[in-house]
Motif scaffolding. Structure first.
Motif, short mmCIF file in Angstrom:
data_model
loop_
_atom_site.label_atom_id
_atom_site.label_comp_id
_atom_site.label_asym_id
_atom_site.label_seq_id
_atom_site.Cartn_x
_atom_site.Cartn_y
_atom_site.Cartn_z
N LEU A 88 0.83 -1.21 0.00
CA LEU A 88 0.00 0.00 0.00
C LEU A 88 0.87 1.26 0.00
O LEU A 88 0.54 2.26 -0.67
N LEU A 89 1.97 1.24 0.73
CA LEU A 89 2.88 2.38 0.71
C LEU A 89 3.47 2.60 -0.68
O LEU A 89 3.60 3.73 -1.15
N ASP A 90 3.81 1.49 -1.34
CA ASP A 90 4.35 1.60 -2.70
C ASP A 90 3.33 2.18 -3.67
O ASP A 90 3.68 2.85 -4.64
N ARG A 91 2.05 1.90 -3.41
CA ARG A 91 1.00 2.36 -4.30
C ARG A 91 0.47 3.75 -3.95
O ARG A 91 -0.37 4.29 -4.68
N ALA A 92 0.93 4.30 -2.85
CA ALA A 92 0.45 5.62 -2.44
C ALA A 92 0.85 6.68 -3.47
O ALA A 92 1.97 6.67 -3.98
N TYR A 112 -4.95 -11.62 -3.87
CA TYR A 112 -6.25 -11.89 -3.25
C TYR A 112 -7.39 -11.59 -4.23
O TYR A 112 -7.23 -10.81 -5.17
N ILE A 113 -8.51 -12.24 -3.95
CA ILE A 113 -9.71 -11.97 -4.75
C ILE A 113 -10.41 -10.75 -4.17
O ILE A 113 -10.68 -10.68 -2.97
N SER A 114 -10.70 -9.79 -5.01
CA SER A 114 -11.40 -8.59 -4.57
C SER A 114 -12.82 -8.92 -4.14
O SER A 114 -13.40 -9.94 -4.53
N ASP A 145 -11.03 -9.30 -11.94
CA ASP A 145 -9.96 -10.29 -11.87
C ASP A 145 -8.65 -9.67 -11.39
O ASP A 145 -7.58 -10.18 -11.66
N ILE A 146 -8.75 -8.55 -10.69
CA ILE A 146 -7.56 -7.88 -10.18
C ILE A 146 -7.79 -7.50 -8.72
O ILE A 146 -8.93 -7.45 -8.25
N GLU A 147 -6.72 -7.25 -8.00
CA GLU A 147 -6.82 -6.92 -6.58
C GLU A 147 -7.34 -5.51 -6.36
O GLU A 147 -7.04 -4.59 -7.12
N ASP A 148 -8.11 -5.37 -5.30
CA ASP A 148 -8.47 -4.05 -4.78
C ASP A 148 -7.63 -3.83 -3.52
O ASP A 148 -7.08 -4.78 -2.96
N TYR A 149 -7.57 -2.57 -3.06
CA TYR A 149 -6.69 -2.26 -1.92
C TYR A 149 -7.42 -1.59 -0.77
O TYR A 149 -6.80 -1.17 0.20
N MET A 175 -13.31 -3.96 0.69
CA MET A 175 -13.40 -4.78 -0.52
C MET A 175 -12.04 -5.29 -0.98
O MET A 175 -11.97 -6.01 -1.98
N GLY A 176 -10.98 -4.96 -0.27
CA GLY A 176 -9.67 -5.31 -0.78
C GLY A 176 -8.65 -5.70 0.29
O GLY A 176 -8.99 -6.12 1.40
N ASN A 177 -7.40 -5.51 -0.06
CA ASN A 177 -6.29 -6.05 0.72
C ASN A 177 -6.11 -5.40 2.08
O ASN A 177 -5.65 -6.06 3.03
N ALA A 178 -6.42 -4.11 2.21
CA ALA A 178 -6.28 -3.47 3.52
C ALA A 178 -7.16 -4.18 4.55
O ALA A 178 -6.77 -4.35 5.71
N GLY A 179 -8.34 -4.61 4.12
CA GLY A 179 -9.22 -5.33 5.02
C GLY A 179 -8.71 -6.71 5.36
O GLY A 179 -8.85 -7.18 6.51
#
Length: 640
Positions: free
Chosen positions: A20-24, A383-385, A391-395, A399-403
């Motif tokens: 998440l930091l990399d994507r900020a 992960y599955i969103s 078909d791609i990750e959410d963050y 609904m996504g990886n933070a959760g």
């Protein structure tokens, strides 16, 4: 918990945090993130927003817990910079949307959590500024009251805000939201519910969108102010849901049944045309925070804790059994671990049950889900969103990886990590009260259905009965008897007819599609017909409409003249719609109370008016046809 498992869970949460930091996206206003949403035709769109559910606030809440467990300064920096971006975003983007999970109130709540972490009181002021215009949320057109998107969530946020700041002016806002929720409640055959919609069979069960989420807020309200009368409202919400508990599904039903695009609208029209009413009345079966057992179980955990009633313990056991069946029992790791409607969110019910009871089996259930999640990411690499068709990750958090990361952190420290699905108000050292007596609450609910009658009755005491609907009707009946007034009795019977008409709706979605299809058919009929064809077509009054002829004006009750009044009531998704009618309109429409061709109705009216000349007969015919066409356009008349 095994130390190795705990290390693995924390390591995966750290990996998610670092990603998440990399994507900020970093600019002069701070850190921000784009998260996934669904656009037209299920297309993926990426947006920035301030909310908890899918915006920056949710990611900040994840970083708060990650920092607590790692003490890594880079996460603290993300918290500060993300909060700065949220503050700027809110300043630059005024809104009337103050939902807790998906709107502006969630940003206010997040500021409170950041301030508590940093021990910085300036964040309280930031939270107050963000929330200051929340009352306009009550004025939004087509507003809803659910927890995730509606006014009950705003009320929950206001309780948190007052608990942290003790600002006196917030109390009046809390009262406005509370009274709004009470006045917006619908009477079910059992209990209370909210948010009728043409997209649902009936008022929803469930935590995020349904009655239990609003019931949970009333529990928090009663706990915060020490007012047990609010507990009564919560129990009415739970009574509504338990009335529909499905023993075969071992779950509370999912009453959603809407169309959302041209394809699903076409499907609904086809099912209606085939006469497949069960399509619109048969509920779905979902087990998640948003709909079904896991979320409903969270509400009942709070109910059992506060009310110590065994029926809520039974509800908890039902909810846990169903959640275990769909989340733990299957040896299938190929699933979403998202918080809103995935394995991670479902397992949070077990964590809350463990927190309350201390029973190790609930922690073991959760650990099994955590292990499955770790195995999944090792095998799949992503992960599955929560968006099933993406078909791609959410963050995002819900609904996504933070959760997913938050779930792992909560599993690592179940007694220290706060629930994001059930954000209880923990600071209850309150020095003010909010007194709203139970009879006042019931009177506000009753006024939604019997406002005219109640305005004419001075002695009103609603009955104490287990069934609130029966208690209201019986109480008003006694007041009407005391009034001993013919006009008051007539108006009371009129309002009871309206309530009975509403109860004929088997499914709000069926009512909606019925209106659409029947009006479309009527338009085609009128386009193809001259007077002769129109009058030779069998028609009847829509089953959701009722004609009334009274000796007192039941629509404009300030009119106290006794004479003949004619009206038409039509059942709707919210309230019955009232229409004043002329005597002629009433006579025409009443001719179709049973299936009949227009010629028969025309003949009866010609006889009634004693028309003998061809000119007079033609005038009556034109008037009757005009009335029929108007009724066909509005769906009052339908093809028999």
């Amino acid at each position: 918990m095994d130390n190795n498992l705990k290390k693995e869970l924390l390591a995966e949460a750290v990996r998610i945090g670092d990603d998440l930091l990399d994507r900020a996206e970093i600019d002069e206003h701070g850190y921000s993130w784009k998260t996934m949403g669904m656009g037209e035709n299920q297309s993926v769109v990426w947006n920035k927003s301030e909310g908890i559910y899918s915006g920056a606030s949710g990611i900040i809440l994840f970083f708060i817990e990650l920092y607590k467990q790692t003490s890594d300064g880079k996460y603290l920096e993300a918290i500060k910079e993300g909060s700065r971006w949220i503050e700027h975003f809110c300043q630059q983007n005024p809104t009337g949307y103050y939902a807790f999970f998906t709107g502006r109130m969630g940003a206010s709540y997040t500021m409170l959590q950041v301030g508590e972490l940093l021990n910085d009181s300036s964040y309280k002021q930031k939270a107050l500024v963000i929330a200051k215009d929340c009352e306009q949320f009550l004025e939004m057109p087509n507003g809803i009251d659910d927890l995730i998107n509606g006014t009950s969530g705003t009320l929950l946020g206001l309780l948190h805000l007052h608990a942290h700041t003790q600002e006196h002016y917030l109390l009046s806002t809390i009262k406005k939201f509370t009274e709004h929720l009470i006045e917006s409640a619908h009477l079910g055959s059992e209990g209370l519910y909210w948010d009728r919609s043409s997209k649902n069979i009936r008022g929803l069960c469930g935590f995020s969108h349904g009655a239990s989420g609003i019931g949970y807020v009333f529990l928090e309200l009663g706990k915060y102010f020490g007012n047990k009368d609010f507990y009564w409202l919560a129990e009415q919400a739970f009574t509504y849901e338990n009335h529909y508990y499905n023993k075969e599904m071992e779950n509370w039903p999912d009453f959603r049944k809407g169309y959302f695009d041209d394809k699903t609208l076409k499907e609904h029209k086809e099912e209606y045309s085939k006469g497949n009413k069960s399509f619109f009345t048969s509920p779905g079966n979902m087990s998640a925070w948003c709909h079904g057992a896991p979320g409903i179980g969270l509400s009942r955990l709070t109910a059992y804790e506060l009310l110590n009633d065994q029926k809520y313990k039974k509800d908890v056991e039902r909810a846990i059994a169903q959640t275990h069946k769909v989340t733990v029992a299957p040896e299938n790791i190929n699933t979403s671990y998202a918080v809103c409607h995935g394995g991670g969110g479902n397992a949070m019910l077990f964590l809350e049950a463990y927190r309350q009871s201390g029973e190790d089996k609930y922690l073991e259930y959760t650990e099994k889900v955590g292990v499955n999640g770790l195995e999944f990411i090792k095998e799949q690499g992503k992960y599955i969103s929560g968006y099933a068709k993406a078909d791609i990750e959410d963050y995002s958090l819900f609904m996504g990886n933070a959760g997913v990361g938050y779930f792992y952190l909560q599993l690592c420290e179940p007694l220290k990590t706060p629930s994001i699905l059930k954000p209880d108000v923990t600071n209850t050292t309150l020095k003010v009260s909010f007194d709203l007596p139970i009879n006042t609450i019931k009177t506000k609910i009753a006024s939604s259905y019997f406002s005219k009658t109640m305005s004419l009755c001075s002695a009103l005491e609603l009955e104490e009965k287990e069934n609130i609907l029966q208690g209201i009707v019986d109480g008003i009946s006694k007041a009407v008897e005391v009034a001993n007034d013919e006009r008051t009795t007539t108006i009371f019977n009129y309002e009871k007819e309206a309530l009975a008409l509403q109860s004929t709706i088997e499914s709000d979605s069926y009512l909606q599609i019925s209106n659409i299809v029947e009006v479309e058919r009527n338009v085609i009929l009128m386009e193809k017909s001259d007077n002769h064809l129109l009058l030779s077509t069998p028609l009847q009054i829509n089953k959701y409409a009722k004609l009334l002829n009274t000796e007192w004006d039941c629509i404009n009750i300030e009119n106290k003249e006794k004479e003949d009044y004619y009206s038409l009531s039509i059942a709707g998704f919210d309230k019955v719609k009232e229409h004043e009618l002329s005597q002629f309109s009433y006579l025409v429409l009443s001719g179709f109370e049973t299936p009949k061709k227009g010629y028969y109705v025309l003949g009866e009216i010609i006889t009634m008016y004693e028309a003998t000349s061809e000119e007079d007969k033609k005038k009556i015919e034109d008037s009757v046809v005009n009335q029929i066409e108007e009724a066909l356009r509005s769906g009052i008349l339908v093809n028999a």
